[in-house]
Structures are given as C-alpha cells and as structure tokens.
Design an enzyme around this catalytic site. Structure first.
Site, PDB file in Angstrom:
ATOM      1  N   HIS A 115      45.781  56.956  53.594  1.00 36.55           N
ATOM      2  CA  HIS A 115      44.794  57.097  52.546  1.00 36.55           C
ATOM      3  C   HIS A 115      45.397  57.553  51.229  1.00 36.55           C
ATOM      4  O   HIS A 115      45.060  57.044  50.166  1.00 36.55           O
ATOM      5  CB  HIS A 115      43.766  58.116  53.043  1.00 36.55           C
ATOM      6  CG  HIS A 115      42.818  58.596  52.009  1.00 36.55           C
ATOM      7  ND1 HIS A 115      41.996  57.744  51.327  1.00 36.55           N
ATOM      8  CD2 HIS A 115      42.571  59.840  51.531  1.00 36.55           C
ATOM      9  CE1 HIS A 115      41.268  58.452  50.472  1.00 36.55           C
ATOM     10  NE2 HIS A 115      41.612  59.709  50.558  1.00 36.55           N
ATOM     11  N   GLY A 122      43.954  54.209  35.947  1.00 41.46           N
ATOM     12  CA  GLY A 122      43.054  54.979  36.821  1.00 41.46           C
ATOM     13  C   GLY A 122      42.663  56.279  36.136  1.00 41.46           C
ATOM     14  O   GLY A 122      42.758  56.402  34.918  1.00 41.46           O
ATOM     15  N   LEU A 123      42.206  57.232  36.939  1.00 34.31           N
ATOM     16  CA  LEU A 123      41.764  58.493  36.346  1.00 34.31           C
ATOM     17  C   LEU A 123      42.846  59.106  35.478  1.00 34.31           C
ATOM     18  O   LEU A 123      42.593  59.516  34.348  1.00 34.31           O
ATOM     19  CB  LEU A 123      41.366  59.472  37.449  1.00 34.31           C
ATOM     20  CG  LEU A 123      40.024  59.208  38.093  1.00 34.31           C
ATOM     21  CD1 LEU A 123      39.774  60.218  39.197  1.00 34.31           C
ATOM     22  CD2 LEU A 123      38.908  59.290  37.066  1.00 34.31           C
ATOM     23  N   ALA A 124      44.083  59.163  35.999  1.00 36.44           N
ATOM     24  CA  ALA A 124      45.145  59.810  35.237  1.00 36.44           C
ATOM     25  C   ALA A 124      45.496  58.979  33.997  1.00 36.44           C
ATOM     26  O   ALA A 124      45.532  59.503  32.884  1.00 36.44           O
ATOM     27  CB  ALA A 124      46.369  60.007  36.129  1.00 36.44           C
ATOM     28  N   ARG A 134      42.039  67.678  56.475  1.00 36.79           N
ATOM     29  CA  ARG A 134      42.186  66.303  56.931  1.00 36.79           C
ATOM     30  C   ARG A 134      43.286  66.114  57.967  1.00 36.79           C
ATOM     31  O   ARG A 134      43.101  65.404  58.951  1.00 36.79           O
ATOM     32  CB  ARG A 134      42.498  65.417  55.730  1.00 36.79           C
ATOM     33  CG  ARG A 134      41.308  65.326  54.815  1.00 36.79           C
ATOM     34  CD  ARG A 134      41.630  64.586  53.556  1.00 36.79           C
ATOM     35  NE  ARG A 134      40.390  64.383  52.812  1.00 36.79           N
ATOM     36  CZ  ARG A 134      40.310  63.777  51.637  1.00 36.79           C
ATOM     37  NH1 ARG A 134      41.409  63.313  51.070  1.00 36.79           N
ATOM     38  NH2 ARG A 134      39.160  63.625  51.046  1.00 36.79           N
TER      39      ARG A 134
END
Lengths: 242, 640, 253
Positions: free
Chosen positions: B403, B44-46, B332
């Site tokens: 989430h 993923g991004l990391a 949130r």
C-alpha cells in the site's frame, strides 16, 4: 482573470444574451410568455362552446372586444397590436435563442458517435425539441393564414373577416385540417412536456421540497394544452359544434 | 561509507527546533524570488501544494506530471482521513502526543525532529484545507468532526466521507490552478520525467519525455523537487494506481541521491482479497472501517457454514483477543501480520480462503443502519460493485495488500537529498514514518512538506545562487542525458522479444511478494537476489514493445517503469537482508518473539540505511545515519 | 464467459479511425471491464498487434482517468459506476460490446480510446478555487458550517473530472462538471468572496469549449458519482445573479 472579464464587457443585456446560460434564461422566460399566450388563447377560444348572445356568437364578440381593448381610452387596435408585437418579439427571441444554441451544440460535437447510443434520461420529447418546435412554427404560419389572414388555400373558401365562428366551423369541417391541428397540438404538448420542466432548471428554480412538482406541472400543462386545444376542432369535425 | 549524511537537524529542545530553524535559514527576498526557476515533478498532494505555495511566494515553477491533468495523482485515492493534533474534542491530544504516537507507530526508525515538525504543522494543514473549501465532515453544530484511527487512542482524524484524499488533492489542485492562471506555475501534462541532470554535483534540471508525441526535451532550473510518490507497484499487485512507479526517484538515485530504507514497505490490512490470476490491482477499503467493523475468522479451519450461520462461540475475534487495549485499532503492520497468521493457519475465509471477515453486524445493531451508511456508504458501495456482496448483510472479506512505502530518497531536515539542489517531498522521501506509517498520516506528511516545509527550506539553498542563471538546457550536461534517455527508449523498442511488459512485471511482483512482502527470511531474500537479476536479464533481451516511440505508447511507458522496478527490487532485498531485526512493516522471520511479534534490535539497527548507487543494482553501498531518541524512549511497542 | 468487442482504433488525431472486431474468450465474471481489456491487449501483443490505448489509473473509481463509451453509454450500463469499477458480471455471456472514446469537440482524440480533457483544467483555472495563500488561513473551526451545507458541498465536490457528463450530453455540454465545482465553492462561506466572479468566469470559459445545456439529464445518469443536475440549476441561478449584482455591495447581503 481580470483580462477575460474586461475583454468581454459589453452592455449588460447583450453580454448576458451572448452566453448560453443567458440564452437559456431567454428561452425560459419567452417560453413562459408563450405558454401564457397559448393558455389564454385556448381559454378564449372555448367561447365557441358558449351559446349566442343576441344571435351573435359569443366568440365574435370576444374577438371584437380584443380589437377594441381599452377603447375609447386608446384608439382601437392599438393595444391589440402592442400585445401582438410583444408576442412576435417573444416568439422570434425564442426561435433565435434556440437556433443559436443549436448551432453552438453542433459545434460542440463535430464528431458524432459511430456506434449506437443508449439514452437513460433523455427522452423523445427532450431530444426532439428543435423538431417539435420547428414543425409547430410552420403550423403557426398555417394557422395565421387559415384563421387570421384568410389566405387561400389554407383558409376555407367562405372565409370572411370578423366572422370568427363561421370561419372556425368552415375550417374544421375539413377533416385533413382538423387532423393537422390535432397532430400539431400533440407536438405542442410534447414540446411543453420537456419545455415546461426544463424552464425551471434554466431559471435555476430549484428547491428540494418542490422539485418533485416540476415534472408533474409539466405533464399536467402538456395534457391540459393538448386536450383543451384538440377538443375544439374535433368538436367541429364530429358535429358537436355547428 | 562514502557519503557524509548530515541530517542538519537544528540544535535545541525539540519543540523549538522548527521555529528556530525557520528563523535561521536564509531567505530570498520577495523581489528576488521571481529570478529563480524551480522544477517540480509530480502533482499529488506534495507536488501540487509545493507548486502552488512556491508560486504564491513568487518563484517561477514548472510542474511536470505524466497524467493528463494534475488532479489524477494517486493521492486522490486516499480514503480515511488526515491527522492533526487540533484536540478539538478535548480528549487529551496535543502536538507532543501526535509526535509520540507517530514515532512509536513508526517503530522507532524515524527522525524525531522531522516527526515533531510534522505534528506541529498538522494544525496549519487543517486550517489551510478548510479555507480552500475542502468539505470536511462536520457535526450538527457546524464544527469539524473527527474519528479515531489505528495506532492512536484519541480522535484526531479529519475526514471527508471516504474520499479525504480526493478532497484534499482537489484543494491543492485548485490552489495550483490558481497559480497556473496567474502564470507563476507552468503546467506540463502527459510529460514523464525520465532523468535528472546534474552538473558539478548539483541538480540543474530534468529530461522529460512527452507521452503524446514522444519528444524528449530538457528543462533546467535552480532546483528540482521530486514529489513522485511511492513504489508499492514493485509488487505488481498493490493498492497503488497502475501508473505509480519509482522511475523518478530511482533515476535520481542513480545520479547520486541516496535511497533510504527501501525495505520499509507497508502492507495495508484492509483490502479486498484477490479473486483470481487476472487481477490487475487490489482495492483498499479504508482503515476507518476498523472503527466499527470487527475482524474475525472461524475457529475451525474446516468451517463450511456461511458467516451468518457461524455462532459467536465459533468465531475468533483475534485482534480483540490478542490486543485487548487497542483491539481492532492496532497499527497496520500488527493487524496485517495477524491476518496473515490466521490465513496461513488455514482459517481464511472466502472462496480462495485468502481473507478474514470484517463484520459490521454489531455496529449496525448498536448505532443503526443509517449511522453506518452516513459513515461508510461510499465504501460499502465500492465493495459491493467489486464483489457483488452486500456488506450490510454479510461481513466484508479483507486481506492485507502492499500500500505505502516508508522508504524513499534520503533527505535532510531541509528535505534535500544527498544531491545539492535536489529535493524529495511526500511519499518519495523516507523521513517521517520510520518503519511503519500510521493511518491518516500520509496525507498529513504530503501536505506538510509541500505547504509548510519545503517553501521555507528551499530558500536556504537558493540564496547561494542569486543572480545566477540556470544551466542552459543545451549544455552538454543535458544533451548527454537526453541521449541516454533516447537510447533507453529505443532499446525497449528494438528488443523485439516475445513477452509483454506486464508478464515481466507480474513475475517480478510474485518474487517480491513471496520473498520481500509481509515476512522475509534470509534464504528467501537470497533466492530473490539471484532470481531478480536473472529475470531482469531476460526482460532486457526478451521484452516485446510494439509501436513507435513517436506516438502515445503505453507499453513503452510501462517498460521504462518496470525496468527501474527490477533494480529497486534488488535494493529492497539487499536492505531487508542487512536489517537483521524486525521492525514495523519489515518482519524478518529470524527475529520474532515466541508469540510471533516483531523483535527489534535497537542495539545494532537503530539507524537509517541510506544506500548509494554503485553501478551494480545488487551491490549498493550502505551509509548509516544513526538515530537518536531523546524524547520518545525506546520501548517495545505493545498494543495489548 | 466470452464477449465480442468492437473497439474504436485510431492511431492519432489526424488518422482515420474505424471499429475493429475482437473476440475475447475465457474471461471470468469477477473480472473488471478494464482487466478484460488488459487480457485482450496481452493477446494482441502476443499476436504482434499494437495494444489498444486507453486511459486508466487508480482502478478504484476515484481518479477519473478512465472512461469509454460502452454500448452507447459512458462508463457502461451500471449507473453510478466508473469504467474501472464495472465488472463483467454485468454483461451476458456472448454479448457484443461496442467501445468508443468520448466524443466532443472540447475533448480532441489523442489515440484509440484516449481523449484530451485539458479543457476541464482551463475551466478550473477560471475560478475553481478559493484564493487563500498558504499560511493565511484562520482556525478551521472559526466558521461553523451547517452539516447539511457541508454535505451538499461534498455531493458537488465528489466530481472526479472524468468527462462522462460531456460524453453523455447530446449537446456535448460540460454544465454538470462546471456546476459541480461552482456549487461546491459557492455553497461554502469561504467561497462567498469570489462567488460572482467565479461563476461568471467559469461559465464563460466553459462555453468556449462546450455546448449548452438543454436539460436532458443524461449527464446525471452517466456520472460515476451520480452528481445531481440540481447543481446546474444552482449555477444558472448564480450566473444571472452574477450579472446583476452590484459587487460593491455584496457584503451587505
């Protein structure tokens, strides 16, 4: 990355033609050449509708003029043969590119879909290019045998070199031949309907302002070529030209 | 407490800590970097950003992902944006303000030094991504556009329509593929890491199962980096991708890595409500929608009119009413709990009365439909595809859903876990978001860790191992773990029970959502702690996994993941029980104000809970890292 | 509602495959197509039959993992929609659905409905990036990019790499995928330095795995992100330029 480039270095035109995108460029450029020929050929042949000049059909004069193009600057037939050679080369390139792309596409889908396919954008014309093209290729051979070489049985029994008008009337007085010509022109129209749009894509001619015109151009060209060509044999068959 | 939790936060003023640290950590010289092998799990991004950056630096990297290509990682689904303190809009933003907002938004349960570093490197992330060709939204003048996001009063969120995560991930993926092409990074796709191998207390490699042919193999390296994301799927229904799981982190935990704050989970306020039993996952609608959408419910619980027929005076725009300063843009956790209160009070909307309205009518009146289309068209289309309703003409229905998980493997300032040589980056670690993550901060953290933090800090550890070979992959340390992994795989196949993996996962999810979801109570958590082990026992004996372990077998993959969720779930409940306060996403019913707001207990709970594996999932050992707040003063969060 | 399914089952690349017929009853219209397959799989497991293997992950239409042929159309009948976002309300009660994997030589079958799309990664490796080492980037606002250019680059960059374009193409060509990535980068100022080498390499790697474009336009209709074949024209145009350009002088243009 460098390795891939070096491995592939070949003389520019060959390297370019080796790629499928390059072949599509060749398809499009030769397609344009062929379209120009088809249109010029058709417009030239409309001379059958013109009255005789000094008792000689104008189309016979036109044929003679083609043979003696640029004469006496160059010997007779030379320019015509240069044009013909070019046309044949273009035609063969078009066929070769189509043939090798077809092979490539077969290799790219060795396993076909087992279930039915539903097409959304691909139409009859686009999916039958190789068939409309091949059949039309055979038509061209017939057409040459019929009106250029006078080879029996394609050509009418009365065929005679240089008598373009007479040969024309003779061949199209045969209903089956006329029918075959009209069907072939239909195939050509279908071929052009996809080809004349497709070539813009292949050449990367894309501009949001003109994109909508591309399909319109293709449809008009297809109709123009079909109607323009089909009226000639039909006119003979139905006695408008005699 | 048996672990010495040394956060290794450098001394000095907060703004200088990272600069000084970068100077003080040991470096590996460029010629020596190629002598080190680093394993990265997750793309993923990391993971992708770390792999590409380490490859650029010259390290030999092996990247493992269970996907068919690195570009599938779930970072791709992030919609709204990425924060950066660029202050391009001259609205008073600064590194310090982003730092402050993030610590406050995290309800004072994060480590100040880490958060400040995150805010500092946020600037470089935007530069890096733009240079990679990430097509961020732009203004007509050609400069980058920003929008505002929950929990902030400045516009600092960079975005690419509703697909910011996708574009950033594709940027990182492209950088990664460039390294794959150079040969510095070796890609292992459809390869799931199933265990960590340690020797003499250090991480020396991983054991991996090839998902296509079932081969279990060992891979050794000088260091192992986990970039394996979060664990929201413990709830079964979450916005996470179907395959997102805790296995890598959990296996590392079982091999000695402390797991921090497992109960800090985020419930995202704007998701499409479940429509029935069969629902397999919940779909998030970007929080950015709250910029223009107004949230309301009918005042009357027995309302029968459709949304459009309900006149203004019968509507309750409850966020605007309760929190006038932030309105629809409260963080949130606050927004989620408010929605839950509305639905619990019987004023929910939709066929199952399980949602609230998110209404764009006034935004469309104000800015015109084209402006709204420009901002949200792909989100509106997605909503329409799922619900068959048109958000341009009737309000969306939304409801909170699990989430993101702020908890994760405990890491020090260098992002190293309590196992030397084992690193955790991105959502897989716990460090930056405290008890609640602000919107558009997850992408920021994943990329910060991967591009700008880990590549510096990992050298400090590696420097000790110059000119040593990695432990060979046929060392007994590896063969033993390989045997464990194979036994576990065969265990699922031979159970021959009666119930599918999904059935157990759903049951576990229900328990977790009810007892350890948006609100938690002691009796509920106690009940969960007795129900979960019982269900886990049943899972072990009654699971049915068909097929073989020698070919692609998706039920088998899921069985391993769900098995680990059972143990994690217990750790979450134990942690939630221990944390006798309400903070951020963790809301204990026993600890609330008269108005139902979270009541934090800084006196007794200003610490990170780092749980240590004891062999019994229901009884981990607590280690505390106390949190000091030198710069952001502890206050009760107020968004009124 | 109820549907009859004919699903392609094949244990592995070497095994023989065939359609198998299933009936799935009592499903709701609100259910997604993949949720319907979940239910079928649950029933299969209960009957002791191995579940159908199919790729899927985010179920939000963005990760690009899912994708099957449904009644001869990649991702099914709803245009601009990935399989995971297709809902059963789009089908009639009692309908028969034929479900097949993508078929292309460049996408060898793995199992049942799963194919191996790693050829796409090979294409990206060939130049689907801008070479910028971490840390070497200038300030993001240094180069203004007209909004329209950035928007168009985004339109191309929206590709999710699902492979529907290849599956849809009668020639098994990957031109839409490749053109989307090439155009995304070639449109942006940052992408100019490597524009010509990128185009040349990516096209040539693509052609090692896939067929050629004959401009059917089927890919555009199958694309869950509705990426336009205009990008293919852009790629064709750049490819010929890549062959012609004197690259020592590109900075002058």
């Amino acid at each position: 990355m460098t390795a891939t480039i070096e491995k592939k270095r070949a003389p520019f035109p060959i390297a370019f033609y080796r790629s499928a995108v390059g072949k599509k460029w060749v398809m499009a450029l030769t397609g344009i050449g062929l379209i120009l020929f088809v249109v010029a050929h058709m417009v030239g042949n409309w001379k059958i509708f013109f009255p005789d000049v000094d008792g000689i059909p104008e189309i016979d004069l036109y044929a003679e003029a083609l043979r003696s193009l640029l004469f006496p600057l160059v010997p007779e037939h030379i320019v015509l043969w240069i044009l013909r050679t070019g046309l044949i080369a273009i035609f063969l390139l078009h066929i070769h590119a189509a043939y090798s792309l077809t092979l490539m596409n077969r290799r790219a889908r060795t396993e076909r879909y087992e279930g039915p396919r539903t097409y959304v954008a691909a139409n009859y014309a686009s999916r039958t290019m190789r068939w409309s093209g091949t059949i039309f290729g055979f038509f061209v051979l017939f057409h040459l045998a019929d009106l250029t070489w006078g080879a029996q049985p394609a050509a009418p029994a009365t065929w005679e070199h240089g008598e373009v008008y007479a040969n024309f009337i003779a061949t199209f007085s045969r209903a089956p031949v006329t029918l075959f010509y009209v069907i072939s022109m239909g195939l050509l129209g279908i071929h052009l309907y996809h080809g004349a749009w497709s070539m813009f894509q292949s050449l990367g001619l894309n501009h949001p302002r003109f994109n909508a015109w591309r399909k319109g151009f293709a449809v008009s060209l297809a109709v123009f070529v079909f109607v323009g060509n089909a009226i000639m044999p039909l006119a003979v068959l139905f006695g408008f030209v005699a | 407490m048996s672990l010495a939790l040394d956060s290794k936060v450098p001394a000095g003023p907060i703004a200088d800590k990272w600069e000084n640290h970068k100077f003080n950590v040991r470096l590996v010289n460029p010629a020596n970097k190629r002598k080190f092998r680093i394993i990265i799990v997750g793309s993923g991004l990391a993971g992708a950003s770390a792999a590409s950056t380490l490859g650029e630096l010259g390290y030999e990297v092996d990247l493992f992902t269970f996907h068919d290509t690195p570009r599938r990682a779930h970072s791709i689904a992030a919609q709204g944006g990425i924060n950066a303190a660029k202050n391009y809009h001259n609205d008073g933003d600064s590194v310090y303000r982003l730092f402050y907002d993030t610590v406050k938004g995290g309800d004072f349960r994060s480590r100040e030094a880490n958060v400040h570093r995150l805010a500092e490197v946020s600037l470089n992330i935007i530069d890096q991504a733009t240079a990679q060709g990430v097509p961020f939204a732009r203004e007509y003048g050609g400069l980058l556009d920003n929008r505002s996001f929950g929990g902030a009063q400045v516009s600092r969120t960079f975005y690419a329509r509703g697909a910011t995560g996708q574009q950033l991930l594709l940027g990182a993926y492209s950088a990664l593929m460039r390294q794959v092409e150079t040969g510095k990074v070796k890609l292992h796709t459809r390869s799931e890491m199933l265990d960590i191998v340690t020797k003499d207390g250090r991480a020396v490699g991983v054991v991996v199962r090839d998902l296509v042919d079932g081969t279990v193999s060992s891979h050794s390296a000088h260091a192992v980096v986990l970039a394996t994301g979060g664990y929201s799927n413990v709830f079964y229904l979450s916005t996470n991708a179907m395959a997102s799981n805790v296995t890598a982190a959990w296996r590392a935990h079982r091999r000695g890595a402390a797991f921090a704050n497992p109960c800090f989970t985020q419930i995202h306020p704007t998701c499409i409500p479940a429509s029935d039993e069969f629902q397999s996952k919940l779909t998030l609608m970007s929080e950015s929608l709250r910029n223009d959408g107004r949230i309301w419910v009918p005042k009357n619980p027995d309302e029968t009119r459709t949304a459009g027929q309900i006149p203004q005076e019968d509507r309750d725009y409850y966020l605007e009413r309760i929190y006038p300063a932030f309105g629809n843009l409260v963080p949130r956790d606050v927004a989620s709990r408010a929605s839950k209160r509305m639905v619990d009070s019987g004023r929910g909307v939709g066929p199952l009365k399980n949602g609230v309205y998110l209404d764009f009518a006034s935004a469309i009146d104000r800015d015109g439909r084209p402006a709204i289309e420009d901002r949200y068209s792909n989100l509106f289309e997605m909503y329409n595809r799922i619900t068959d309703e048109d958000p341009y003409s009737e309000p969306m229905r939304i409801y909170p859903a699990p989430h993101y998980t702020m908890g994760g493997l405990w890491v020090d300032y260098n992002l190293m876990t309590t196992v030397p040589g084992l690193y955790a980056i991105g959502e897989a670690n716990f460090s930056d978001h405290g008890a609640n993550r602000l919107g558009a901060s997850a992408l920021m953290q994943g990329l910060a860790d991967g591009y700008f933090v880990l590549p510096y800090t990992i050298g400090d550890y590696l420097a000790d191992y110059l000119n040593t070979d990695p432990v060979p992959a046929d060392d007994p340390a590896f063969t033993e773990v390989e045997r464990d992994v194979s036994d576990r795989v065969n265990g699922y196949l031979s159970a021959n029970g009666t119930r599918s993996v999904d059935w157990f996962h759903k049951e576990l999810g229900k328990i977790m959502l009810d007892q350890c979801g948006m609100s938690r109570s002691e009796p509920g958590l106690q009940k969960a702690l007795s129900d979960i082990p019982a269900l886990h026992e049943e899972f072990r004996s009654d699971i049915r996994v068909l097929g073989s372990g020698e070919s692609l077998n998706q039920s088998l993959e899921r069985a391993q993941r769900v098995d680990d969720f059972f143990e994690l779930a217990q750790a979450m409940c134990v942690d939630a029980l221990d944390r006798e306060e309400s903070c951020g996403g963790h809301f204990r019913e026993e600890h609330q104000t008269d108005e139902g707001e979270a009541l934090r207990d800084d006196e007794n709970h200003s610490y990170v809970s780092a749980w240590e594996w004891t062999g019994d999932a229901g009884a981990p050992e607590l280690n505390k890292e106390s949190l000091e707040f030198e710069y952001v003063h502890l206050t009760t969060r107020s968004y009124k | 509602m109820k549907v009859n399914l004919q699903v392609w089952r094949q244990e592995g690349p070497e095994a023989a495959g065939a359609f198998k017929t299933y009936e799935v009853d009592k499903i709701s219209e609100e259910m997604s197509f993949l949720e319907m397959l979940d239910i079928l799989n649950e029933q299969l497991v209960n009957k002791g039959e191995e579940p159908i293997a199919f790729d899927h992950d985010c179920r939000e239409g963005i990760c690009g993992t899912c994708g099957v042929m449904i009644n001869g159309q990649p991702h099914g009948p709803q245009l601009g929609t990935a399989t995971c976002q297709l809902h059963m309300r789009k089908f009639d009660d009692g309908a028969t659905l034929v479900v097949e994997p993508w078929r292309a030589t460049g996408f060898p079958l793995v199992r049942d409905l799963i194919v191996d799309r790693s050829a796409f990664d090979r294409i990206i490796e060939g130049g689907g990036y801008i070479s910028v080492d971490t840390g070497s980037a200038p300030d993001a606002n240094l180069t203004p990019i007209p909004k329209m250019v950035a928007d168009t680059a985004f339109d191309a960059a929206a590709c999710i790499g699902c492979g529907a374009c290849v599956a849809a193409c009668p020639n098994g060509a990957a031109n839409l995928f490749t053109a989307a990535k090439i155009s995304h980068l070639n449109l942006l100022p940052q992408g100019q330095a490597e524009r010509w080498s990128r185009t040349e390499n990516m096209v040539e790697i693509m052609e090692e795995y896939f067929g050629s474009c004959t401009n059917h336009g089927e890919c555009e209709k199958a694309c869950p992100k509705s990426i336009s074949i205009d990008f293919i024209a852009m790629m064709n145009s750049d490819y010929v330029k890549a062959k012609f350009k004197n690259r020592r002088l590109v900075a002058q243009s």
